[in-house]
Design a protein around this motif. Structure first.
Motif, mmCIF file in Angstrom:
data_model
loop_
_atom_site.group_PDB
_atom_site.id
_atom_site.type_symbol
_atom_site.label_atom_id
_atom_site.label_comp_id
_atom_site.label_asym_id
_atom_site.label_seq_id
_atom_site.Cartn_x
_atom_site.Cartn_y
_atom_site.Cartn_z
ATOM 1 N N ARG A 164 19.053 -12.373 21.688
ATOM 2 C CA ARG A 164 18.122 -13.156 20.868
ATOM 3 C C ARG A 164 17.594 -12.295 19.730
ATOM 4 N NH1 ARG A 164 14.505 -17.302 22.000
ATOM 5 N NH2 ARG A 164 16.130 -18.888 22.142
ATOM 6 N N GLU A 165 17.441 -12.941 18.601
ATOM 7 C CA GLU A 165 16.887 -12.244 17.446
ATOM 8 C C GLU A 165 15.426 -11.889 17.677
ATOM 9 O OE1 GLU A 165 18.515 -11.586 14.353
ATOM 10 O OE2 GLU A 165 20.227 -11.971 15.671
ATOM 11 N N GLU A 166 15.026 -10.719 17.194
ATOM 12 C CA GLU A 166 13.608 -10.413 17.188
ATOM 13 C C GLU A 166 12.958 -11.286 16.122
ATOM 14 O OE1 GLU A 166 12.928 -5.903 18.235
ATOM 15 O OE2 GLU A 166 14.820 -6.129 17.193
ATOM 16 N N ALA A 167 11.720 -11.690 16.357
ATOM 17 C CA ALA A 167 11.056 -12.619 15.443
ATOM 18 C C ALA A 167 10.899 -11.981 14.060
ATOM 19 C CB ALA A 167 9.695 -13.011 16.006
ATOM 20 N N LYS A 168 11.066 -12.815 13.024
ATOM 21 C CA LYS A 168 10.834 -12.370 11.654
ATOM 22 C C LYS A 168 9.377 -11.988 11.462
ATOM 23 C CE LYS A 168 13.720 -14.489 8.099
ATOM 24 N NZ LYS A 168 13.732 -15.556 7.071
ATOM 25 N N ALA A 169 9.144 -10.983 10.629
ATOM 26 C CA ALA A 169 7.764 -10.678 10.264
ATOM 27 C C ALA A 169 7.266 -11.748 9.305
ATOM 28 C CB ALA A 169 7.699 -9.314 9.593
ATOM 29 N N ASP A 170 5.961 -12.038 9.350
ATOM 30 C CA ASP A 170 5.405 -12.949 8.351
ATOM 31 C C ASP A 170 5.414 -12.259 6.989
ATOM 32 O OD1 ASP A 170 4.931 -14.945 10.211
ATOM 33 O OD2 ASP A 170 2.963 -14.143 10.737
ATOM 34 N N ALA A 171 5.060 -10.980 7.006
ATOM 35 C CA ALA A 171 5.014 -10.269 5.733
ATOM 36 C C ALA A 171 5.414 -8.811 5.893
ATOM 37 C CB ALA A 171 3.606 -10.344 5.150
ATOM 38 N N VAL A 172 6.099 -8.295 4.886
ATOM 39 C CA VAL A 172 6.377 -6.871 4.808
ATOM 40 C C VAL A 172 5.771 -6.366 3.505
ATOM 41 C CG1 VAL A 172 8.161 -5.128 4.467
ATOM 42 C CG2 VAL A 172 8.488 -6.909 6.183
ATOM 43 N N ILE A 173 4.996 -5.294 3.626
ATOM 44 C CA ILE A 173 4.363 -4.728 2.431
ATOM 45 C C ILE A 173 5.096 -3.444 2.078
ATOM 46 C CG2 ILE A 173 2.249 -3.697 1.507
ATOM 47 C CD1 ILE A 173 0.704 -5.405 3.524
ATOM 48 N N VAL A 174 5.500 -3.329 0.823
ATOM 49 C CA VAL A 174 6.179 -2.103 0.433
ATOM 50 C C VAL A 174 5.358 -1.396 -0.647
ATOM 51 C CG1 VAL A 174 7.691 -3.426 -1.098
ATOM 52 C CG2 VAL A 174 8.286 -1.082 -0.527
ATOM 53 N N VAL A 175 5.080 -0.107 -0.420
ATOM 54 C CA VAL A 175 4.271 0.682 -1.351
ATOM 55 C C VAL A 175 5.232 1.520 -2.194
ATOM 56 C CG1 VAL A 175 2.379 2.332 -1.567
ATOM 57 C CG2 VAL A 175 2.492 0.817 0.425
ATOM 58 N N GLU A 176 5.527 1.015 -3.382
ATOM 59 C CA GLU A 176 6.471 1.731 -4.238
ATOM 60 C C GLU A 176 5.757 2.749 -5.121
ATOM 61 O OE1 GLU A 176 10.134 -0.538 -5.431
ATOM 62 O OE2 GLU A 176 8.723 -2.204 -5.343
ATOM 63 N N ASN A 177 4.438 2.682 -5.073
ATOM 64 C CA ASN A 177 3.638 3.636 -5.825
ATOM 65 C C ASN A 177 2.508 4.116 -4.916
ATOM 66 O OD1 ASN A 177 1.663 4.877 -7.402
ATOM 67 N ND2 ASN A 177 2.252 3.693 -9.210
ATOM 68 N N ASP A 178 2.505 5.406 -4.592
ATOM 69 C CA ASP A 178 1.563 5.916 -3.602
ATOM 70 C C ASP A 178 0.101 5.763 -4.020
ATOM 71 O OD1 ASP A 178 3.281 6.560 -1.557
ATOM 72 O OD2 ASP A 178 3.813 8.497 -2.431
ATOM 73 N N GLU A 179 -0.165 5.589 -5.311
ATOM 74 C CA GLU A 179 -1.556 5.381 -5.730
ATOM 75 C C GLU A 179 -2.105 4.059 -5.210
ATOM 76 O OE1 GLU A 179 -2.345 6.095 -9.909
ATOM 77 O OE2 GLU A 179 -0.693 7.544 -9.962
ATOM 78 N N ARG A 180 -1.228 3.177 -4.812
ATOM 79 C CA ARG A 180 -1.680 1.880 -4.282
ATOM 80 C C ARG A 180 -1.731 1.846 -2.758
ATOM 81 N NH1 ARG A 180 -1.258 -2.383 -7.633
ATOM 82 N NH2 ARG A 180 -2.781 -3.255 -6.237
ATOM 83 N N LEU A 181 -1.564 3.028 -2.112
ATOM 84 C CA LEU A 181 -1.494 3.076 -0.646
ATOM 85 C C LEU A 181 -2.712 2.439 0.025
ATOM 86 C CD1 LEU A 181 -0.007 3.950 1.891
ATOM 87 C CD2 LEU A 181 -1.079 6.202 1.682
ATOM 88 N N ASP A 182 -3.931 2.784 -0.448
ATOM 89 C CA ASP A 182 -5.127 2.242 0.198
ATOM 90 C C ASP A 182 -5.218 0.721 0.040
ATOM 91 O OD1 ASP A 182 -5.822 4.665 1.135
ATOM 92 O OD2 ASP A 182 -7.347 5.096 -0.386
ATOM 93 N N ASP A 183 -4.826 0.221 -1.133
ATOM 94 C CA ASP A 183 -4.799 -1.232 -1.323
ATOM 95 C C ASP A 183 -3.867 -1.878 -0.309
ATOM 96 O OD1 ASP A 183 -6.497 -1.005 -3.454
ATOM 97 O OD2 ASP A 183 -4.902 -1.009 -4.966
ATOM 98 N N ALA A 184 -2.734 -1.215 -0.086
ATOM 99 C CA ALA A 184 -1.734 -1.756 0.845
ATOM 100 C C ALA A 184 -2.256 -1.736 2.274
ATOM 101 C CB ALA A 184 -0.437 -0.958 0.732
ATOM 102 N N ILE A 185 -2.888 -0.614 2.652
ATOM 103 C CA ILE A 185 -3.431 -0.511 4.014
ATOM 104 C C ILE A 185 -4.490 -1.585 4.236
ATOM 105 C CG2 ILE A 185 -4.839 0.919 5.542
ATOM 106 C CD1 ILE A 185 -3.406 3.367 4.341
#
Length: 416
Positions: free
Chosen positions: A326-347
């Motif tokens: 069986r497939e593992e369930a899809k995530a509702d959302a994946v967040i990708v931080v392509e710029n480390d200055e936005r890390l806290d916003d992402a967290i």
RNA sequence: GCGAUCGUAGCUCAGUUGGUUAGAGCGCCGGUUUGUGGUACCGGAGGUCGCGGGUUCAAACCCCGUCGAUCGCCCCA
């Protein structure tokens, strides 16, 4: 792998990924169906005094005579890792005063241990789901239990498995039949297979199940249990079968079906894949996927008052094989931080999503340029990318356009 | 407990009649490229060939043992 790394114990499994999902699906489906039938959940010890199993299963059975993991504890008492559920549940019924709840319908699941040669669908630590009705002597209890098993298999999407049903009769019927079978086979003993000659002494009923060509000629003419059934036993079985028909449970009569453990009486059954079916192929040389029966004599063998009971157990691994990966369930959302200055916003966003019930994952490690590709490979309804340094909303929210994508997007943009 | 087949990178597998420094694809790590989308290219890490013994100038390859997996018997869920 370093040679210092200890190996897993033979016959144990580390279940992961889609196999683990299939395993969980079986357990979750069982939990749901068990509630539908109003079976109460119980949790049982993984080990018991050795005598709990020795006395209830029968000393001469293979399970007791050579397959139990037994050891002495520090006090010198012989303990055994449970090889099955029924004996422990029977013991609990007697020692906890559960008689007051009779008729008691209980269900459980967990690991069992048997020292056997591992094979596909056969492990030393394996797992079963289990259902028992204790203190109910009526055939309706058998019918309800079988209906539950049937519905469980249907809800698991397993269609090519059939209920094989037999009766072993009451004690008198069974003993008379057994004696007659011994006489019958003893007369032709020399022509039987070696295995069956052994079985003649230990467990003559099993000869009926033999696949050896040398035994086959004698099996067709072998005495049938039906000839030995008391009127009462015959009526009981008739009530079970008519109940099954009324409940819409398909079954076939299996006159040679017997059970390996001594405590069975009256109803005995196994769900077996249809010959040549996909399920039969998936199970390898194992055939029974769910099995059980009535064990009216068990409580007495443990020193309790006579108490009728029926139950079944099914191998979770075997059911999982039939269910397929069986497939593992899809995530509702994946967040990708392509710029480390936005890390806290992402967290911060990650936390908000999760506490509002969205399943979410964040990719923020490794080469920033590779993170987008990495995130894209994770199955998800929405992909949120933090790439620009501007404060405020993330640069882009991508997704599959489905409801979940829309919900995530709306949540991020409007906070609800 | 008995019989049979198999065991080479994290995964799937090549590896000639024994012959230099054991390979590929995928995955992983890094660089470049691309930028409404699972791009392409370059580079790197990673294996005492399950483990132990033996034969040989030389063993992933042959022999023996052992551990494990798979298949059949037995038994069972």
């Amino acid at each position: 792998m370093s040679k210092k790394t200890p190996q897993a114990i033979r016959g144990t499994q580390d279940i992961f990924g889609s196999d683990a999902e299939a395993f969980a699906f079986v357990v979750e489906t069982f939990e749901r169906v068990r509630r539908l039938y109003r079976f109460r959940r119980v949790e049982m010890p993984v080990f018991e005094k050795t005598e709990v199993f020795a006395r209830s299963l029968g000393e001469t059975t293979d399970v007791v005579s050579k397959e139990m993991y037994s050891f002495d504890d520090r006090g010198g008492e012989s303990l055994t890792l449970r090889p099955e559920f029924t004996a422990g549940i029977a013991r609990a019924f007697l020692t906890n005063g559960w008689q007051q709840y009779a008729p008691l319908k209980v269900a459980t699941h967990g690991p069992l241990f048997r020292y056997e040669r591992p094979q596909k669908g056969r492990y030393r630590q394996f797992h079963q789901i289990d259902a028992e009705v204790i203190g109910a002597g009526e055939p309706q209890a058998d019918v309800e239990l079988l209906a539950m098993a049937d519905q469980l298999l249907k809800e698991l999407g397993i269609a090519d498995v059939t209920l094989h049903l037999n009766t072993l009769g009451d004690v008198e019927s069974r003993d008379a039949w057994r004696a007659a079978l011994i006489d019958y086979f003893r007369a032709v003993k020399d022509q039987l297979s070696k295995d069956s000659q052994d079985r003649l002494e230990k467990n003559p009923l099993r000869i009926l199940d033999s696949k050896d060509p040398r035994d086959k000629p004698f099996l067709a003419d072998a005495l049938k249990i039906d000839a030995f059934l008391s009127d009462e036993a015959r009526a009981f079985f008739a009530a079970v079968t008519s109940g099954l028909d009324a409940a819409g449970v398909k079954w076939v009569r299996a006159e040679s079906l017997v059970r390996g453990l001594d405590y069975y009486r009256h109803t005995a059954f196994e769900f077996i894949p249809d010959e040549g079916s996909a399920s039969a192929a998936a199970l390898g040389s194992q055939s029974t996927v769910l099995g059980g029966g009535r064990y009216d004599g068990l409580m007495e063998s443990l020193g309790g008052a006579a108490t009728p009971a029926v139950g079944w157990a099914a191998g979770i691994e075997r059911l999982a094989m039939l269910v397929g990966a069986r497939e593992e369930a899809k995530a509702d959302a994946v967040i990708v931080v392509e710029n480390d200055e936005r890390l806290d916003d992402a967290i911060s966003l990650l936390g908000k999503l999760r506490s509002c019930g969205f399943s979410a994952e964040m990719i923020a490690s490794g080469s920033p340029r590779k993170r987008f590709d990495k995130a894209k490979k994770i199955p998800a309804h929405a992909l949120v990318s933090f790439v620009v340094t501007d404060e405020g909303s993330p640069m882009r929210i991508m997704g599959d356009g489905g409801e979940c994508h829309t919900a995530v997007e709306s949540f991020i943009l409007t906070g609800r």
